[in-house]
Design a protein around this motif. Structure first.
Motif, PDB file in Angstrom:
ATOM      1  N   VAL A  99      -2.967  12.703   9.805  1.00  0.00           N
ATOM      2  CA  VAL A  99      -2.540  11.346  10.122  1.00  0.00           C
ATOM      3  C   VAL A  99      -1.886  10.758   8.880  1.00  0.00           C
ATOM      4  CG1 VAL A  99      -3.288   9.039  10.806  1.00  0.00           C
ATOM      5  CG2 VAL A  99      -4.448  11.052  11.743  1.00  0.00           C
ATOM      6  N   LEU A 100      -0.642  10.339   9.035  1.00  0.00           N
ATOM      7  CA  LEU A 100       0.087   9.722   7.925  1.00  0.00           C
ATOM      8  C   LEU A 100       0.237   8.230   8.221  1.00  0.00           C
ATOM      9  CD1 LEU A 100       1.872  10.014   5.334  1.00  0.00           C
ATOM     10  CD2 LEU A 100       3.791  10.523   6.859  1.00  0.00           C
ATOM     11  N   VAL A 101      -0.200   7.409   7.294  1.00  0.00           N
ATOM     12  CA  VAL A 101      -0.096   5.958   7.478  1.00  0.00           C
ATOM     13  C   VAL A 101       0.874   5.400   6.443  1.00  0.00           C
ATOM     14  CG1 VAL A 101      -1.372   3.794   7.707  1.00  0.00           C
ATOM     15  CG2 VAL A 101      -2.514   5.964   8.187  1.00  0.00           C
ATOM     16  N   GLU A 102       1.868   4.642   6.909  1.00  0.00           N
ATOM     17  CA  GLU A 102       2.887   4.072   6.024  1.00  0.00           C
ATOM     18  C   GLU A 102       3.156   2.629   6.427  1.00  0.00           C
ATOM     19  OE1 GLU A 102       6.420   7.117   5.742  1.00  0.00           O
ATOM     20  OE2 GLU A 102       5.392   7.318   7.658  1.00  0.00           O
ATOM     21  N   ASP A 114      -8.632   3.521   6.698  1.00  0.00           N
ATOM     22  CA  ASP A 114      -9.515   3.123   5.591  1.00  0.00           C
ATOM     23  C   ASP A 114      -8.884   3.467   4.247  1.00  0.00           C
ATOM     24  OD1 ASP A 114     -11.598   1.913   6.738  1.00  0.00           O
ATOM     25  OD2 ASP A 114     -13.043   3.550   6.475  1.00  0.00           O
ATOM     26  N   ALA A 115      -8.404   4.711   4.159  1.00  0.00           N
ATOM     27  CA  ALA A 115      -7.812   5.178   2.904  1.00  0.00           C
ATOM     28  C   ALA A 115      -6.575   4.350   2.576  1.00  0.00           C
ATOM     29  CB  ALA A 115      -7.451   6.661   3.019  1.00  0.00           C
ATOM     30  N   TYR A 116      -5.792   4.043   3.608  1.00  0.00           N
ATOM     31  CA  TYR A 116      -4.554   3.275   3.403  1.00  0.00           C
ATOM     32  C   TYR A 116      -4.880   1.863   2.900  1.00  0.00           C
ATOM     33  CZ  TYR A 116      -0.083   1.041   4.556  1.00  0.00           C
ATOM     34  OH  TYR A 116       1.108   0.354   4.498  1.00  0.00           O
ATOM     35  N   HIS A 144       0.844  -1.203   0.000  1.00  0.00           N
ATOM     36  CA  HIS A 144       0.000   0.000   0.000  1.00  0.00           C
ATOM     37  C   HIS A 144       0.875   1.246   0.000  1.00  0.00           C
ATOM     38  CE1 HIS A 144      -3.685  -2.217   0.850  1.00  0.00           C
ATOM     39  NE2 HIS A 144      -2.995  -2.938   1.706  1.00  0.00           N
ATOM     40  N   PRO A 145       0.545   2.220  -0.840  1.00  0.00           N
ATOM     41  CA  PRO A 145       1.292   3.481  -0.771  1.00  0.00           C
ATOM     42  C   PRO A 145       0.874   4.277   0.477  1.00  0.00           C
ATOM     43  CG  PRO A 145      -0.447   3.626  -2.427  1.00  0.00           C
ATOM     44  CD  PRO A 145      -0.468   2.225  -1.898  1.00  0.00           C
ATOM     45  N   PRO A 146       1.765   5.122   0.991  1.00  0.00           N
ATOM     46  CA  PRO A 146       1.434   5.924   2.173  1.00  0.00           C
ATOM     47  C   PRO A 146       0.205   6.802   1.915  1.00  0.00           C
ATOM     48  CG  PRO A 146       3.765   6.091   1.648  1.00  0.00           C
ATOM     49  CD  PRO A 146       3.120   5.380   0.504  1.00  0.00           C
ATOM     50  N   GLN A 147      -0.539   7.068   2.967  1.00  0.00           N
ATOM     51  CA  GLN A 147      -1.733   7.914   2.843  1.00  0.00           C
ATOM     52  C   GLN A 147      -1.717   8.989   3.916  1.00  0.00           C
ATOM     53  OE1 GLN A 147      -4.343   7.861   0.611  1.00  0.00           O
ATOM     54  NE2 GLN A 147      -3.062   6.412  -0.521  1.00  0.00           N
ATOM     55  N   ARG A 159     -10.424  10.649  12.475  1.00  0.00           N
ATOM     56  CA  ARG A 159      -9.360  10.846  11.484  1.00  0.00           C
ATOM     57  C   ARG A 159      -8.512   9.576  11.351  1.00  0.00           C
ATOM     58  NH1 ARG A 159     -11.475  14.245   9.490  1.00  0.00           N
ATOM     59  NH2 ARG A 159     -11.118  16.149  10.646  1.00  0.00           N
ATOM     60  N   LEU A 160      -8.232   8.923  12.494  1.00  0.00           N
ATOM     61  CA  LEU A 160      -7.449   7.685  12.451  1.00  0.00           C
ATOM     62  C   LEU A 160      -8.173   6.627  11.607  1.00  0.00           C
ATOM     63  CD1 LEU A 160      -6.202   7.454  16.140  1.00  0.00           C
ATOM     64  CD2 LEU A 160      -4.728   7.331  14.131  1.00  0.00           C
TER      65      LEU A 160
END
Lengths: 300, 241, 553, 104
Positions: free
Chosen positions: D33-36, D98-100, D18-21, D92-93
């Motif tokens: 919130v950055l998810v990696e 979800d987006a990630y 998954h690319p970072p979101q 937001r989390l």
């Protein structure tokens, strides 16, 4: 879900604006958030930082045209330009000179220079100004899209006016000094910043379109911004941008000189609307965009 | 310094013809036997649409004259002394930023026509007024009395709600927000600072020897240590795969 | 034998006293009309020390000119007044107290003046008789707190003194009825004097004097909420309310408190609720001021009828153009009436939903904070079970069945819901172990803590965490855990017994968004039928004219 | 500003690739919130940088509920917060994760 309104440009974040403006999935970001190039200056002043320093820059296609695009996040520090933020904008425009895309789009939503790093911001904006002009010299048009809560003010107001086209929504604002600054320095009689209808009559999308500063006035939805932009990209495909020459500059000079004379004492957008052929001045503010554009066209 | 004395010291007494109309000045001077155009403001001018138009008209005039005379493009010296833009509802309504952008385009047009551009800050250089033409020049020099800034620290403290004393402390080792030509020099925003003892005429003639139209200010900022991020980040964005 | 008494009882002292006042007042009036310049002298002539005076100050409409005029009277003549105010809204109301002309006050709501009032009480400069609900105060006008002098506000008078109140009729009928028929003096300030009124709201016979005010009476646009300030969290709560409460009980008749939380519900009706197929099934009949945020629901055909306590600035043209929905006179303007609408809200609605500042672990809620005596307004009447109600409706019956514990006699129950975010701005918790109302009662010498809605009147609590149905709780302990279960990350919420809350969740007493099939991801502002004031104007077909401070065009 | 990092041992590991979101905006009462992806397969690493000091206990409660609710390992979550309430943080989390998950 049905019954949902089209995505508002005004309401959306910078990233959502980009995602919905360009061809789906085509946006490729440079210096993305995971690189964490946050502002060291905000951190030193113990202020919150953002992973993208308030601006997303990258490449994409729009209706198949290759473009470069930048979007300022107005909600982060008022979209203000600091060192990193400004360098991302300047770098993108430099890339434009090298890659020669169909156009560079600037989604401007900014009060100008970021006070926490004001000197760096001021220099950065002048670098962006010069980079815009270099792009144009290389034949790459730069388009400004203005429709966020911060509008385009300060140095970013100047950058906006360097662009080849300015696409604005009624909600957008364009100017140099914000009304609050004028009120603080010159007093409330000069400019009552809390008189919001007045603020919009002086700096809002409709008055900017009537003056000819904005080249297009669109509804506040991302689709409308997209369709006008797509149209312009096609036009630049057929008729590439020629560098500005002295005759064009002189014509602009004459136009501005004429404006200064014509509106020598004007202080309210109503005077501009009246001069643009609108009769019911109370109604102008509520005219739907299409009707406004049509009436404006008819009076020209 | 009085503007006439300043012009005499810069361009030599009696050999320049620069007329002063209120806070606008324009004319020509001769440096090393070469004619240069001089355009600018003084008395901490607040720049409004009329003044922006006056500066623009002079630039256009210089370009046109040289074109019609078929002579080589004269260098243009911008004299910068501005407290910033005029703060008025009327000027905002007319879109003062549009006039400033026009002036900036004129400077750029001059550059493209081969005119060297040099800005001399001889008074104040503040935000919008500085952006319109001073910061557009190829070379930006600060004279000893130059005050370069966006906003003073007291006002900044009021708006950012960061205590004034803290700002003073922090500005001691960071040039990014406190006023001062020195800070701009460290960040590459000012190319040179001239001292009172230097021979300004030879400084000027030295600048006129080599024309460099590249905008290298971000790189200067790295070299001088005052602006470490701008150049690498711009580079990253410009050339990222 | 029947000897005539030495001191025969006199039965018309009040009438004689009133006649005396009118005689004194005649010097400053032409018939009923008083000129603007003479008003202060008139007030000095007709008011006597110790009088009970009602200065009409409603939620919205204010007799502001008469308030200012009262401030100009001679304090040695006009003194010891006992003020009977539904709302203490204007600074002038407190100025009169500060000038020492008032010794006692009974009221319902103080809003903006709450802080100043508390200070005056602490300094011992005023005695509060009681803080009432609106209906309670109006009721006492007819029992033991009848005004001797009523200073009221109307839109217009004709030459005879008939009054036209316009859409903001509000409290006027209740005040005038009590005063005029118990030998009191009624003085009206009017915006204009005309030959013919569009309609007569108060007959001249009930009016002692009228005066044209130099400026139109002030009206506060109190019920306008700009949708641009509605947050995703409020939208999530609105989704929970619609799906977990309105749809569940099939609530058709209701009243909304003021606030962004309920505005969000109103704006989700044409989108989210319509999507759930609820049009015609919920929210058809309202006791509600003409909230601009209700426009999209009205236009979407959700709403069949709205009766209003007062009007709302800017809604006049829209209301006139929708006479099927609002109560509109033959002249084309609305007639509001606070007393009737309060009674309607109490007896004819199945749900009240509103916000509060604090809720304790028994479910008591209060907007009182230390240093501010804000009063109650209408919330306690709206937000309580109408024990005198006898007619049935499906929502009322279902709530009654859920509440039934001991005995076998079936009863109905009104639904009373509180909708709050667990934390307000600055991390102020909405859920507390002890209400600030206790401290306020102590500092202001009140006999009871000022509780807006008692815990046993509340049936549901909605937060962004979920919804608790307190009707279904079997014990006080369960109730407490049901409240903690939706109290989120407040200290009170984190102190919950997780196992017990899970048990309540299994029984459907506590329900989280996922239990209701609500995805938090869908809680976006794009769900709002109007996202800003301009979209409300467009939704109204240009009929809504928002006040200047709400416009940005 | 207050900064701290929390590490949760959890499972299962989210599929790779998954690319970072990035979700949300750093604005008053809001956060990003950055998810990696994270190399450690059994960890959920959360870094918090907040402008409102003194609420670490509440952060820990919100974040452990989030991990409990979603059960994902192999992710690194970074937060820049400007005084958001726990409700906004939780929302937001969930949105970011979800987006990630849905991004490819």
């Amino acid at each position: 879900m049905k019954n949902v309104k089209p995505a508002s440009f005004f309401e959306s974040s910078a990233r959502v604006r980009v995602a919905k403006l360009v061809d789906a999935g085509s946006f490729k970001e440079f210096c993305p958030p995971q690189l964490r190039r946050t502002s060291p200056h905000l951190a030193r002043l113990n202020a919150p930082v953002a992973f993208d320093d308030g601006v997303a820059v990258g490449s994409a296609t729009l209706a198949g045209h290759k473009i470069l695009i930048a979007a300022q996040e107005g909600k982060f520090n008022g979209g203000a330009v600091g060192e990193v933020h400004g360098a991302k904008l300047a770098g993108l425009l430099d890339r434009g000179v090298r890659e020669l895309p169909r156009a560079v789009l600037l989604l401007i939503d900014s009060g100008g220079v970021r006070l926490h790093e004001a000197n760096a911001g001021l220099i950065a904006i002048s670098e962006v100004m010069r980079a815009v002009l270099r792009c144009q010299e290389a034949g790459v048009p730069v388009l400004a899209l203005v429709g966020g809560a911060c509008g385009a003010f300060g140095g970013m107001g100047i950058v906006t006016r360097l662009c080849n086209e300015i696409i604005m929504s009624e909600e957008g604002r364009l100017g140099l000094s914000g009304p609050e600054v004028i009120e603080t320095v010159q007093g409330v009689e000069e400019f009552d910043s809390r008189d919001r209808p007045l603020v919009w009559r002086v700096t809002g999308g409709k008055v900017r379109r009537a003056l000819g500063e904005a080249t297009y006035l669109v509804d506040d939805d991302i689709c409308s911004f997209r369709s006008v932009t797509a149209e312009l990209l096609c036009r630049y495909q057929t008729k590439p941008l020629a560098p500005v020459d002295i005759d064009e500059i002189s014509a602009e000079h004459a136009r501005l000189t004429e404006r200064t004379k014509r509106f020598a004492t004007a202080r309210d957008g109503r005077e501009i609307f009246q001069a643009s052929g609108f009769v019911d001045l109370d109604e102008v503010s509520l005219l739907p965009v299409a009707k406004f554009n049509q009436q404006l066209l008819e009076s020209l | 310094m009085n503007i006439n004395r300043l012009l005499d010291r810069l361009f030599g007494s009696g050999v320049h013809s620069i007329s002063i109309e209120e806070n606008f000045l324009h004319g020509s001077a001769v440096i090393d036997g070469r004619e240069v155009a001089v355009i600018g403001t003084h008395e901490h001018a607040a720049i409004d649409s009329a003044l922006a138009l006056a500066v623009s008209a002079s630039i256009i005039g210089v370009i046109r004259d040289d074109l019609s005379r078929g002579s080589s493009p004269r260098p243009i010296i911008f004299m910068v002394d501005t407290q910033g833009q005029t703060l008025s509802r009327h000027e905002e309504l007319l879109c003062l930023n549009g006039y400033f952008a026009h002036t900036a385009k004129c400077v750029d047009l001059a550059r493209r026509h081969g005119h060297q551009t040099i800005a001399l800050i001889h008074g104040e250089a503040v935000s919008g007024g500085f952006l319109a033409f001073g910061l557009m020049a190829d070379r930006i020099c600060a004279l000893p009395e130059a005050q370069v800034r966006v906003m003073d620290l007291k006002a900044m403290s009021r708006i950012t709600k960061i205590p004034y004393d803290r700002l003073v402390d922090l500005s001691a080792d960071s040039p990014v927000f406190a006023p001062g030509a020195e800070n701009y020099w460290r960040m590459g925003g000012v190319h040179e600072i001239w001292s009172d003892d230097s021979d300004w005429l030879s400084c000027l003639s030295a600048l006129l020897v080599v024309a460099d139209v590249r905008d290298r200010r971000a790189i200067l900022g790295v070299e001088r240590g005052g602006r470490q991020n701008a150049a690498p980040i711009a580079e990253l964005v410009a050339n990222a795969l | 034998m029947n000897q005539p008494s030495e001191n025969p009882i006199i039965w018309d002292t009040q009438m004689r006293n009133c006649a005396g006042r009118l005689d004194r007042g005649a010097a400053f009036a032409h018939g009923r009309e008083v000129s603007t310049d003479d008003i202060t002298k008139l007030l000095e002539a007709v008011i006597e020390p110790g009088d009970r005076v009602c200065i009409e100050g409603n939620n919205q409409k204010q007799a502001d000119f008469l308030s200012r005029s009262l401030l100009k009277t001679d304090p040695s003549r006009v003194r010891d007044l006992h003020l009977l105010q539904s709302v203490l809204a204007l600074p002038e109301h407190l100025d009169i107290i500060e000038r020492g002309q008032v010794s006692r006050i009974d009221f319902s709501f103080s809003g903006q003046q709450a802080g100043r009032l508390a200070a005056l009480v602490e300094q011992g400069r005023i005695t509060i008789g009681a803080i009432h609900t609106y209906l309670e105060l109006f009721s006492r006008y007819f029992i033991d707190l009848t005004p001797k002098v009523a200073l009221i506000a109307a839109q217009a008078a004709d030459r005879e003194g008939n009054l036209y109140t316009g859409p903001n009729t509000e409290d006027t009928p209740a005040i005038v009825e009590a005063t005029a028929f118990k030998n009191g003096i009624v003085i009206a300030q009017v915006n204009e004097v005309v030959d013919k009124l569009p309609r007569v709201d108060i007959p001249a016979d009930w009016v002692s004097y009228f005066v044209k005010a130099p400026t139109p009476h002030y009206i506060e646009p109190l019920f306008t909420r700009d949708p641009s300030h509605i947050t995703e969290i409020q939208i999530l709560m609105a989704m929970i309310a619609i799906k977990g409460l309105y749809a569940e009980y099939g609530i058709t008749r209701l009243n909304h408190g003021i606030g962004f939380d309920t505005a969000a519900i109103e704006l989700l009706l044409p989108t989210y609720a319509a999507e759930l197929g609820l049009k015609g099934k919920i929210c058809t009949h309202w006791a509600l001021n003409p909230h601009p945020t209700l426009i999209p629901a009205i236009e979407a055909g959700f709403v069949q009828s709205v009766h209003s306590f007062g009007s709302e600035v800017g809604m006049e043209r829209y209301i006139s153009a929708r006479p099927d929905i609002f109560f509109v006179g033959r002249d084309g303007t609305m007639r509001s009436n606070r007393a009737f609408s309060q009674a309607a809200g109490h007896y004819a609605c199945d749900l009240f939903i509103g916000s509060t500042l604090q809720i304790d672990m028994e479910g008591n809620s209060s907007t009182a904070t230390k240093g501010r005596i804000a009063g109650f307004g209408g919330a306690p009447n709206m937000g309580s079970d109408a024990r005198g109600r006898r007619h049935a409706s499906p929502a009322w019956l279902r709530a009654g069945r859920e509440a039934l514990r001991n005995g076998t006699m079936p009863r109905g129950r009104k639904l009373v819901a509180q909708i709050v975010e667990t934390n307000r701005e600055q991390m102020q918790p909405a859920f507390v172990e002890r209400l600030d109302a206790w401290d306020l009662a102590e500092s202001a010498g009140m006999e009871l803590p000022p509780v807006m809605i008692y815990g046993d009147d509340i049936t549901h609590i909605i937060t962004e965490e979920g919804i608790s149905n307190l009707l279904l709780c079997e014990s006080a302990e369960e109730r407490e855990q049901a409240i903690r279960g939706v109290a989120g990350y407040t200290a009170a919420g984190m102190a919950r017994d997780r196992r017990m809350v899970e048990n309540l969740r299994d029984r459907g007493i506590v329900r989280y968004p996922e239990d209701l099939g609500i995805s938090k991801r869908h809680a976006t502002r794009d769900l709002l039928a109007a996202r800003n004031i301009k979209e409300l104007v467009h939704a109204s077909g240009g009929l809504y004219t928002p006040p200047r401070q709400f416009r940005n065009w | 500003m207050e900064q701290f990092t929390l590490s949760y041992k959890t499972s299962p590991r989210l599929q790779e690739g998954h690319p970072p979101q990035l979700c949300g905006v750093v604005a008053s009462g809001n956060l990003e919130v950055l998810v990696e992806p994270l190399d450690s397969a059994d960890l959920c690493l959360i870094e918090v940088n907040t402008s409102a000091p003194g609420f670490r206990l509440i952060w820990e409660a919100v974040l452990s509920d989030f991990v409990e609710r979603n059960r994902v390992a192999g992710v690194r979550i970074s937060i820049n917060d400007a005084g958001a309430t726990p409700a906004v943080v939780g929302l937001r989390l969930d949105q970011a994760l979800d987006a990630y998950r849905s991004a490819v």
